[in-house]
Scaffold this motif. Structure first.
Motif, PDB file in Angstrom:
ATOM      1  N   VAL A 190       0.148  -6.880 -13.903  1.00 43.15           N
ATOM      2  CA  VAL A 190      -1.041  -7.130 -14.728  1.00 43.15           C
ATOM      3  C   VAL A 190      -2.266  -6.635 -13.961  1.00 43.15           C
ATOM      4  CG1 VAL A 190      -0.024  -9.094 -15.953  1.00 43.15           C
ATOM      5  CG2 VAL A 190      -1.304  -9.494 -13.812  1.00 43.15           C
ATOM      6  N   ASP A 191      -3.411  -6.707 -14.613  1.00 44.10           N
ATOM      7  CA  ASP A 191      -4.687  -6.267 -14.011  1.00 44.10           C
ATOM      8  C   ASP A 191      -4.557  -4.867 -13.406  1.00 44.10           C
ATOM      9  OD1 ASP A 191      -5.709  -8.734 -14.677  1.00 44.10           O
ATOM     10  OD2 ASP A 191      -5.240  -9.613 -12.727  1.00 44.10           O
ATOM     11  N   VAL A 192      -4.027  -3.969 -14.194  1.00 45.82           N
ATOM     12  CA  VAL A 192      -3.763  -2.601 -13.721  1.00 45.82           C
ATOM     13  C   VAL A 192      -5.025  -1.748 -13.891  1.00 45.82           C
ATOM     14  CG1 VAL A 192      -2.365  -0.539 -14.122  1.00 45.82           C
ATOM     15  CG2 VAL A 192      -1.340  -2.815 -14.404  1.00 45.82           C
ATOM     16  N   SER A 193      -5.386  -1.014 -12.863  1.00 49.55           N
ATOM     17  CA  SER A 193      -6.518  -0.084 -13.000  1.00 49.55           C
ATOM     18  C   SER A 193      -6.317   1.120 -12.092  1.00 49.55           C
ATOM     19  CB  SER A 193      -7.839  -0.774 -12.650  1.00 49.55           C
ATOM     20  OG  SER A 193      -7.863  -1.109 -11.280  1.00 49.55           O
ATOM     21  N   ILE A 194      -6.954   2.229 -12.454  1.00 50.71           N
ATOM     22  CA  ILE A 194      -6.937   3.436 -11.616  1.00 50.71           C
ATOM     23  C   ILE A 194      -8.373   3.907 -11.439  1.00 50.71           C
ATOM     24  CG2 ILE A 194      -6.097   5.800 -11.342  1.00 50.71           C
ATOM     25  CD1 ILE A 194      -3.755   5.181 -13.085  1.00 50.71           C
ATOM     26  N   GLU A 195      -8.764   4.053 -10.172  1.00 47.66           N
ATOM     27  CA  GLU A 195     -10.133   4.486  -9.870  1.00 47.66           C
ATOM     28  C   GLU A 195     -10.064   5.851  -9.171  1.00 47.66           C
ATOM     29  OE1 GLU A 195     -13.326   3.141  -6.427  1.00 47.66           O
ATOM     30  OE2 GLU A 195     -11.858   1.697  -7.111  1.00 47.66           O
ATOM     31  N   PRO A 196     -10.638   6.901  -9.777  1.00 43.34           N
ATOM     32  CA  PRO A 196     -10.612   8.210  -9.107  1.00 43.34           C
ATOM     33  C   PRO A 196     -11.381   8.153  -7.786  1.00 43.34           C
ATOM     34  CG  PRO A 196     -11.248   8.442 -11.407  1.00 43.34           C
ATOM     35  CD  PRO A 196     -11.282   6.970 -11.099  1.00 43.34           C
ATOM     36  N   THR A 197     -10.800   8.703  -6.739  1.00 37.77           N
ATOM     37  CA  THR A 197     -11.492   8.725  -5.441  1.00 37.77           C
ATOM     38  C   THR A 197     -11.834  10.155  -5.015  1.00 37.77           C
ATOM     39  OG1 THR A 197      -9.341   8.656  -4.337  1.00 37.77           O
ATOM     40  CG2 THR A 197     -10.500   6.565  -4.576  1.00 37.77           C
ATOM     41  N   ARG A 198     -11.096  11.133  -5.495  1.00 40.15           N
ATOM     42  CA  ARG A 198     -11.393  12.532  -5.172  1.00 40.15           C
ATOM     43  C   ARG A 198     -10.865  13.379  -6.326  1.00 40.15           C
ATOM     44  NH1 ARG A 198     -10.305  14.890   0.888  1.00 40.15           N
ATOM     45  NH2 ARG A 198     -11.854  13.342   1.432  1.00 40.15           N
ATOM     46  N   VAL A 199     -11.770  14.043  -7.027  1.00 43.29           N
ATOM     47  CA  VAL A 199     -11.377  14.840  -8.191  1.00 43.29           C
ATOM     48  C   VAL A 199     -11.301  16.305  -7.766  1.00 43.29           C
ATOM     49  CG1 VAL A 199     -12.002  15.478 -10.556  1.00 43.29           C
ATOM     50  CG2 VAL A 199     -12.556  13.179  -9.702  1.00 43.29           C
ATOM     51  N   SER A 233      -2.834   4.709  -3.087  1.00 43.88           N
ATOM     52  CA  SER A 233      -3.472   5.987  -3.408  1.00 43.88           C
ATOM     53  C   SER A 233      -2.379   6.938  -3.884  1.00 43.88           C
ATOM     54  CB  SER A 233      -4.152   6.580  -2.168  1.00 43.88           C
ATOM     55  OG  SER A 233      -5.220   5.756  -1.766  1.00 43.88           O
ATOM     56  N   ASP A 234      -2.702   7.713  -4.903  1.00 40.30           N
ATOM     57  CA  ASP A 234      -1.713   8.666  -5.415  1.00 40.30           C
ATOM     58  C   ASP A 234      -2.440   9.742  -6.214  1.00 40.30           C
ATOM     59  OD1 ASP A 234       0.831   9.666  -5.706  1.00 40.30           O
ATOM     60  OD2 ASP A 234       1.548   8.098  -7.047  1.00 40.30           O
ATOM     61  N   ILE A 238       0.859  -1.180   0.000  1.00 38.95           N
ATOM     62  CA  ILE A 238       0.000   0.000   0.000  1.00 38.95           C
ATOM     63  C   ILE A 238       0.901   1.237   0.000  1.00 38.95           C
ATOM     64  CG2 ILE A 238      -1.932  -1.128   1.187  1.00 38.95           C
ATOM     65  CD1 ILE A 238      -0.984   0.366   3.758  1.00 38.95           C
ATOM     66  N   SER A 239       0.313   2.384  -0.239  1.00 40.75           N
ATOM     67  CA  SER A 239       1.058   3.640  -0.188  1.00 40.75           C
ATOM     68  C   SER A 239       0.027   4.752  -0.276  1.00 40.75           C
ATOM     69  CB  SER A 239       2.052   3.711  -1.359  1.00 40.75           C
ATOM     70  OG  SER A 239       2.832   4.884  -1.273  1.00 40.75           O
ATOM     71  N   ASN A 240       0.339   5.894   0.332  1.00 36.55           N
ATOM     72  CA  ASN A 240      -0.659   6.954   0.362  1.00 36.55           C
ATOM     73  C   ASN A 240      -0.014   8.291   0.022  1.00 36.55           C
ATOM     74  OD1 ASN A 240      -2.994   8.394   0.779  1.00 36.55           O
ATOM     75  ND2 ASN A 240      -3.429   7.534   2.804  1.00 36.55           N
ATOM     76  N   CYS A 241      -0.054   8.614  -1.254  1.00 36.71           N
ATOM     77  CA  CYS A 241       0.421   9.914  -1.718  1.00 36.71           C
ATOM     78  C   CYS A 241       1.931  10.074  -1.586  1.00 36.71           C
ATOM     79  CB  CYS A 241      -0.294  11.030  -0.959  1.00 36.71           C
ATOM     80  SG  CYS A 241      -1.076  12.152  -2.108  1.00 36.71           S
ATOM     81  N   TYR A 267      -6.599  14.348  -9.889  1.00 37.51           N
ATOM     82  CA  TYR A 267      -7.415  13.614  -8.928  1.00 37.51           C
ATOM     83  C   TYR A 267      -6.577  12.682  -8.073  1.00 37.51           C
ATOM     84  CZ  TYR A 267      -7.408   9.694 -12.361  1.00 37.51           C
ATOM     85  OH  TYR A 267      -7.044   8.687 -13.217  1.00 37.51           O
ATOM     86  N   SER A 268      -7.137  12.358  -6.908  1.00 36.99           N
ATOM     87  CA  SER A 268      -6.552  11.287  -6.112  1.00 36.99           C
ATOM     88  C   SER A 268      -7.153   9.996  -6.648  1.00 36.99           C
ATOM     89  CB  SER A 268      -6.932  11.429  -4.640  1.00 36.99           C
ATOM     90  OG  SER A 268      -6.303  12.551  -4.110  1.00 36.99           O
ATOM     91  N   GLY A 269      -6.295   9.056  -6.911  1.00 36.79           N
ATOM     92  CA  GLY A 269      -6.792   7.805  -7.478  1.00 36.79           C
ATOM     93  C   GLY A 269      -6.353   6.612  -6.656  1.00 36.79           C
ATOM     94  N   PHE A 270      -7.119   5.541  -6.770  1.00 37.97           N
ATOM     95  CA  PHE A 270      -6.727   4.274  -6.136  1.00 37.97           C
ATOM     96  C   PHE A 270      -6.224   3.367  -7.245  1.00 37.97           C
ATOM     97  CE2 PHE A 270      -7.742   0.066  -4.208  1.00 37.97           C
ATOM     98  CZ  PHE A 270      -6.782   0.153  -3.219  1.00 37.97           C
ATOM     99  N   ILE A 271      -4.967   2.976  -7.122  1.00 41.49           N
ATOM    100  CA  ILE A 271      -4.298   2.251  -8.194  1.00 41.49           C
ATOM    101  C   ILE A 271      -4.130   0.797  -7.783  1.00 41.49           C
ATOM    102  CG2 ILE A 271      -2.115   2.122  -9.481  1.00 41.49           C
ATOM    103  CD1 ILE A 271      -2.284   5.374  -8.490  1.00 41.49           C
ATOM    104  N   ARG A 272      -4.651  -0.086  -8.614  1.00 34.63           N
ATOM    105  CA  ARG A 272      -4.553  -1.514  -8.322  1.00 34.63           C
ATOM    106  C   ARG A 272      -3.708  -2.185  -9.398  1.00 34.63           C
ATOM    107  NH1 ARG A 272     -10.098  -0.490  -7.272  1.00 34.63           N
ATOM    108  NH2 ARG A 272     -10.800  -1.252  -5.245  1.00 34.63           N
TER     109      ARG A 272
END
Ligand SMILES: C[S@@+](CC[C@H](N)C(=O)[O-])C[C@H]1O[C@@H](n2cnc3c(N)ncnc32)[C@H](O)[C@@H]1O
Length: 282
Positions: free
Chosen positions: A233-242, A191-192, A160-163, A271-276
């Motif tokens: 693999v299975d990389v995705s980014i989900e915006p959490t705060r724009v 999160s980044d 994990i990591s946060n910013c 935006y802050s995004g959650f990166i998986r």
């Protein structure tokens, strides 16, 4: 250590000392706008920082030392979105005051372990003090850089990591190191701050200073590509705060930037995004 890393270290050292002396963490202010690192609120007494505020609910932080919550300087809540299971090993890159490490330690339980990695001595001291107050044994804070993780390969279930990754001058190396220490099948869940689309370079830099991205936030497509190049693999980014230009009004005013002119150029682009992402091979 690069110049950028030295600036980051100094700034977060001061932020940790603020918390250790009883105030809320902040790491920018009128005298340090050139490399601000945590949003606009310190420029405006009493204002709410739209980046770091209200990331955790009380139910989640109940039982944690208040200093751990006060020291939170992230831009997301990775442990709320990451799947963590009892017995797993978690590593937090740039663990700061330790809030996400302590939350992870509770989730993985006594048969698991949560590591925090940070390069700043003052932050490590604060995090260890918070660990002591929280009474958690399955936690260890390590000193080091996220570009050279002091753990063996294939030893971690979840990173994990946060910013923090946006602060690094060598993001490829961070991602390669994350890939190395993850076990096959291990997950990256961070999160980044991420950028979407074209922004004139000067304006981008001003907004990045506000958001705190010392060496530059990655464009979302570049982030995904770098993760794939590192082997994920299975990389995705989900915006959490724009973020809206309005969120940065006070900071941009101090930079002599007219908000109304630049609003259309920056609105909804940071935006802050959650990166998986997953390390293949299980
Ligand atoms: C924005 S704060 C985030 C802290 C914590 N993750 C949180 O959510 O409160 C960044 C932290 O990362 C650490 N850091 C920044 N760059 C680093 C690097 N290259 N290697 C290790 N630690 C780093 C800083 O010392 C600081 O504690």
């Amino acid at each position: 250590m690069s110049d950028i890393t030295k600036i980051v270290k100094e700034r977060y050292g001061k932020a940790a000392l603020q918390v250790l002396s009883g105030s809320t963490a902040s790491c920018c202010g009128p005298s340090s706008q050139e490399s601000s690192c945590c949003g606009a609120s310190p420029l405006v007494p009493g204002a709410v920082d739209p980046i770091t505020a209200n990331l955790y609910d009380e139910q989640q932080t109940g039982g944690l030392p208040p200093e751990a919550v006060l020291a939170s300087l992230g831009c997301g809540n990775p442990t709320a979105l990451a799947a963590l299971h009892p017995g797993e090993v978690v590593l937090d890159l740039g663990s700061g005051g330790g809030i996400d490490v302590l939350l992870s330690a509770r989730r993985v339980g006594p048969s698991g372990k949560a590591y925090g990695l940070d390069m700043t001595d003052e932050m490590l001291a604060l995090a260890r003090e918070n660990q002591r107050k929280a009474g958690l044994d399955n936690v260890e804070f390590l000193k080091g850089q996220i570009e050279e993780i002091p753990l063996p390969e294939n030893s971690v279930d979840v990173i994990i990591s946060n910013c923090v990754i946006n602060l690094s001058a060598d993001k490829d190396r961070v991602l390669a190191e994350a890939f190395r220490v993850l076990k096959p099948g291990g997950r990256l869940a961070v999160s980044d701050v991420v950028v979407r689309g074209e922004i004139p370079p000067e304006i981008r830099r001003s907004v990045e200073l506000w958001v705190g991205c010392i060496s530059g936030a990655l464009d979302e497509s570049v982030y995904v590509e770098k993760l794939r190049q590192a082997g994920f693999v299975d990389v995705s980014i989900e915006p959490t705060r724009v973020y809206r230009a309005e969120d940065a009004r006070d900071f941009l005013n101090t930079q002599d930037i007219d908000l109304d002119t630049i609003a259309p150029l920056v609105d909804n682009k940071f935006y802050s995004g959650f990166i998986r992402a997953t390390k293949p091979g299980q």
